[in-house]
Design a protein around this motif. Structure first.
Motif: not given
Length: 216
Positions: A105-107, A113, A115, A190, A193-194, A197
């Motif tokens: 996943n990435a964000g 960003t 990854r 972060a 969160r990634i 998600q």
């Protein structure tokens, strides 16, 4: 002939200057595009190789893996890479039994960003590993999300319910909490969160262990 007239004959006109600059810009753009197109297959192949190698790091005990996509309400094996298709990886032991899933996943991070890929055991509902695949976080601070051994180790046995939480350094008090990195709190959160998600996107799609795709 006056000096002003001599200067006007020696200096190129504005139209010529604009045309020259435009041509130089066009040639530079063509070169950049050509180099990008020429190197893109190599870059994509390298990224795919790094991604697959990371599966074995985030799913301890994995000896075999296969790429899986979600189609028509179920997970299917599809080894061919498709940049526009979401995929995860099944990790299997030497006897071909499913151990868990490696979920990419990435964000957004603090700078750019992030990854990553993480290992997930459906039976235990736990994350058991995390690997940063790409990050441009601030050197000396945000890059600790993959350089800080304690932070990375915190993802080797992490409960996901009700969700993973990044807490202030030294205050972890529950199985679903991980200590954020001092000075890199935004980057730490972060990463969390990634993963949350990724769980929201994938976990409801995962079949019961007995119905998992067999190793082909």
């Amino acid at each position: 002939m006056s000096s002003n007239q001599d200067r006007s004959l020696r200096e190129p006109g504005s139209t010529r200057l604009v045309a020259t600059l435009g041509l130089a810009g066009l040639l530079s753009g063509l070169i950049i595009v050509s180099v990008f197109e020429a190197t893109r297959p190599t870059i994509v192949a390298y990224q795919a190789k790094v991604l697959r190698q990371a599966v074995f790091k985030v799913l301890p005990g994995t000896t075999h893996m296969q790429r899986l996509v979600y189609r028509e309400g179920r997970l299917l094996v599809k080894e061919a890479e498709d940049q526009d298709e979401e995929a995860l990886f099944g990790g299997y032991d030497a006897q071909g039994r499913l151990l868990g899933y490696a979920i990419p996943n990435a964000g957004p991070g603090f700078q750019d960003t992030i990854r990553l890929i993480y290992g997930y055991l459906p039976a235990a509902r736990r994350v058991v590993g995390m690997e940063i695949l790409e990050s441009r976080e601030t050197p000396g601070l945000g890059d600790k999300i993959y350089k800080d051994a304690d932070f990375v180790a915190g993802f080797r046995d992490l409960a996901i319910d009700p969700r993973i939480l990044a807490v202030k350094q030294g205050t972890k008090a529950a199985a679903n909490q991980i200590n954020a990195i001092t000075g890199a709190t935004i980057s730490s959160k972060a990463v969390v969160r990634i993963i949350n998600q990724g769980n929201a996107r994938w976990l409801e799609r995962l079949p019961a262990p007995e119905a998992a795709p067999p190793l082909e």
